[in-house]
Write a protein that holds these residues in place. Structure first.
Motif, PDB file in Angstrom:
ATOM      1  N   VAL A   1      14.930 -47.643  62.797  1.00  0.00           N
ATOM      2  CA  VAL A   1      14.019 -46.807  62.001  1.00  0.00           C
ATOM      3  C   VAL A   1      12.751 -46.399  62.745  1.00  0.00           C
ATOM      4  O   VAL A   1      12.147 -45.373  62.426  1.00  0.00           O
ATOM      5  CB  VAL A   1      13.616 -47.514  60.681  1.00  0.00           C
ATOM      6  CG1 VAL A   1      14.810 -47.660  59.763  1.00  0.00           C
ATOM      7  CG2 VAL A   1      12.974 -48.867  60.948  1.00  0.00           C
ATOM      8  N   ARG A   2      12.351 -47.188  63.742  1.00  0.00           N
ATOM      9  CA  ARG A   2      11.067 -46.935  64.411  1.00  0.00           C
ATOM     10  C   ARG A   2      10.970 -45.543  65.038  1.00  0.00           C
ATOM     11  O   ARG A   2       9.953 -44.852  64.847  1.00  0.00           O
ATOM     12  CB  ARG A   2      10.817 -48.010  65.473  1.00  0.00           C
ATOM     13  CG  ARG A   2       9.446 -47.904  66.145  1.00  0.00           C
ATOM     14  CD  ARG A   2       9.335 -48.926  67.255  1.00  0.00           C
ATOM     15  NE  ARG A   2       9.443 -50.286  66.753  1.00  0.00           N
ATOM     16  CZ  ARG A   2      10.026 -51.282  67.431  1.00  0.00           C
ATOM     17  NH1 ARG A   2      10.578 -51.062  68.611  1.00  0.00           N
ATOM     18  NH2 ARG A   2      10.064 -52.494  66.917  1.00  0.00           N
ATOM     19  N   PRO A   3      11.991 -45.077  65.783  1.00  0.00           N
ATOM     20  CA  PRO A   3      11.863 -43.747  66.399  1.00  0.00           C
ATOM     21  C   PRO A   3      11.646 -42.638  65.375  1.00  0.00           C
ATOM     22  O   PRO A   3      10.941 -41.663  65.656  1.00  0.00           O
ATOM     23  CB  PRO A   3      13.203 -43.573  67.132  1.00  0.00           C
ATOM     24  CG  PRO A   3      13.678 -44.966  67.382  1.00  0.00           C
ATOM     25  CD  PRO A   3      13.254 -45.744  66.173  1.00  0.00           C
ATOM     26  N   THR A   4      12.240 -42.780  64.202  1.00  0.00           N
ATOM     27  CA  THR A   4      12.070 -41.768  63.159  1.00  0.00           C
ATOM     28  C   THR A   4      10.703 -41.883  62.507  1.00  0.00           C
ATOM     29  O   THR A   4      10.000 -40.881  62.326  1.00  0.00           O
ATOM     30  CB  THR A   4      13.172 -41.918  62.096  1.00  0.00           C
ATOM     31  OG1 THR A   4      14.450 -41.832  62.733  1.00  0.00           O
ATOM     32  CG2 THR A   4      13.065 -40.823  61.043  1.00  0.00           C
ATOM     33  N   LEU A   5      10.289 -43.091  62.166  1.00  0.00           N
ATOM     34  CA  LEU A   5       8.994 -43.285  61.517  1.00  0.00           C
ATOM     35  C   LEU A   5       7.845 -42.815  62.405  1.00  0.00           C
ATOM     36  O   LEU A   5       6.839 -42.297  61.908  1.00  0.00           O
ATOM     37  CB  LEU A   5       8.807 -44.759  61.158  1.00  0.00           C
ATOM     38  CG  LEU A   5       9.673 -45.277  60.006  1.00  0.00           C
ATOM     39  CD1 LEU A   5       9.574 -46.795  59.908  1.00  0.00           C
ATOM     40  CD2 LEU A   5       9.242 -44.636  58.687  1.00  0.00           C
ATOM     41  N   GLU A   6       8.001 -42.982  63.707  1.00  0.00           N
ATOM     42  CA  GLU A   6       6.942 -42.560  64.631  1.00  0.00           C
ATOM     43  C   GLU A   6       6.757 -41.045  64.646  1.00  0.00           C
ATOM     44  O   GLU A   6       5.737 -40.551  65.123  1.00  0.00           O
ATOM     45  CB  GLU A   6       7.260 -43.062  66.041  1.00  0.00           C
ATOM     46  CG  GLU A   6       7.087 -44.569  66.195  1.00  0.00           C
ATOM     47  CD  GLU A   6       7.509 -45.070  67.561  1.00  0.00           C
ATOM     48  OE1 GLU A   6       8.187 -44.300  68.295  1.00  0.00           O
ATOM     49  OE2 GLU A   6       7.177 -46.222  67.898  1.00  0.00           O
ATOM     50  N   GLN A   7       7.732 -40.311  64.121  1.00  0.00           N
ATOM     51  CA  GLN A   7       7.666 -38.848  64.130  1.00  0.00           C
ATOM     52  C   GLN A   7       7.252 -38.249  62.785  1.00  0.00           C
ATOM     53  O   GLN A   7       7.110 -37.027  62.680  1.00  0.00           O
ATOM     54  CB  GLN A   7       9.035 -38.278  64.526  1.00  0.00           C
ATOM     55  CG  GLN A   7       9.469 -38.607  65.938  1.00  0.00           C
ATOM     56  CD  GLN A   7       8.577 -37.959  66.980  1.00  0.00           C
ATOM     57  OE1 GLN A   7       8.104 -36.837  66.808  1.00  0.00           O
ATOM     58  NE2 GLN A   7       8.325 -38.676  68.061  1.00  0.00           N
ATOM     59  N   ILE A   8       7.065 -39.088  61.760  1.00  0.00           N
ATOM     60  CA  ILE A   8       6.830 -38.543  60.424  1.00  0.00           C
ATOM     61  C   ILE A   8       5.564 -37.690  60.368  1.00  0.00           C
ATOM     62  O   ILE A   8       5.561 -36.584  59.796  1.00  0.00           O
ATOM     63  CB  ILE A   8       6.793 -39.667  59.374  1.00  0.00           C
ATOM     64  CG1 ILE A   8       8.221 -40.164  59.111  1.00  0.00           C
ATOM     65  CG2 ILE A   8       6.176 -39.166  58.066  1.00  0.00           C
ATOM     66  CD1 ILE A   8       8.316 -41.268  58.089  1.00  0.00           C
ATOM     67  N   ASP A   9       4.465 -38.167  60.937  1.00  0.00           N
ATOM     68  CA  ASP A   9       3.224 -37.381  60.902  1.00  0.00           C
ATOM     69  C   ASP A   9       3.415 -36.036  61.597  1.00  0.00           C
ATOM     70  O   ASP A   9       2.953 -34.997  61.106  1.00  0.00           O
ATOM     71  CB  ASP A   9       2.083 -38.154  61.562  1.00  0.00           C
ATOM     72  CG  ASP A   9       1.609 -39.327  60.721  1.00  0.00           C
ATOM     73  OD1 ASP A   9       1.950 -39.365  59.517  1.00  0.00           O
ATOM     74  OD2 ASP A   9       0.913 -40.206  61.260  1.00  0.00           O
TER      75      ASP A   9
END
Length: 225
Positions: A85-93
């Motif tokens: 999940v980290r790679p996706t969450l890092e792109q949310i903003d």
């Protein structure tokens, strides 16, 4: 021999620091090698059925050396879960910033493409790990469950902006996680398959065909180029 010398010799040091990691895969660091072997074993055999000894043997190091990198087997699984999940969450903003100029459909399309890409490329299909009974129930994996909930909420938030009313983020999450099921069935998930999932997600939120076409063009031009 003096008692002081004896005490120094018997005092345990930091557990298992390896002087050399055998060539399990020269492209990976020692820590990454442990994660790679653990991922294969956890997915193939389950968490409870896998021991740190078996992980160490798979890498080609002493069992104690595993604990130089990870304090427990739980910590290995925690890191593998975070990597889903980290790679996706890092792109949310960054993704939500796209909506300011190009609309919410573009933002949702981009997030789905990033997330499906993460799951499609995850070694040993580690997207299966969240379905382990230990991950679903044990307290030590609650932080992961909360982080995953943040991602589900992000999907719901983006979808709600498109359709104009509340959208259950789990609907989009289930579409995204079809990547994991496809890989488990031996089906390769390529760019076209990911586009189809993103298109389905936008369609479920009421996006028009024109909005989907624009969203795809914006995503490839600004985020995935």
């Amino acid at each position: 021999m003096s008692s002081a010398v004896s005490s120094r010799r018997s005092r345990p040091g930091r557990p298992g620091r390896p002087r050399h990691i055998p060539a399990y895969d020269d492209r990976l660091s020692g820590r990454e090698q442990i994660l790679d072997v653990a991922a294969r074993l956890f997915v193939g055999r389950g968490f409870a059925a896998t021991s740190t000894r078996e992980i160490a043997e798979g890498v080609g190091i002493r069992q104690a050396s595993v604990y130089y990198y990870f304090s427990s087997k739980d910590k290995i699984l925690e890191e593998l879960l975070a990597l889903t999940v980290r790679p996706t969450l890092e792109q949310i903003d960054r993704v939500e910033a796209v909506a300011t100029e190009h609309g919410w459909a573009a933002a949702l399309y981009a997030l789905v493409m990033i997330d499906t890409g993460t799951l499609a490329e995850a070694p040993h299909n580690t997207g299966l790990l969240p379905s382990l009974p230990e991950v679903r129930s044990l307290e030590q994996f609650q932080p992961y469950r909360e982080v995953r909930s943040d991602l589900v909420d992000a999907y719901g938030r983006l979808g709600s902006h498109i359709v104009g009313h509340q959208v259950d983020g789990n609907l989009i999450t289930h579409l995204v996680e079809s990547v994991v099921a496809s890989r488990a069935d031996g089906v390769a998930v390529d760019e076209d398959a990911r586009h189809a999932i993103a298109t389905a997600a936008l369609g479920a939120c009421g996006a028009t065909k024109e909005e989907i076409t624009i969203a795809a063009a914006v995503t490839w031009a600004e985020l995935l180029a």
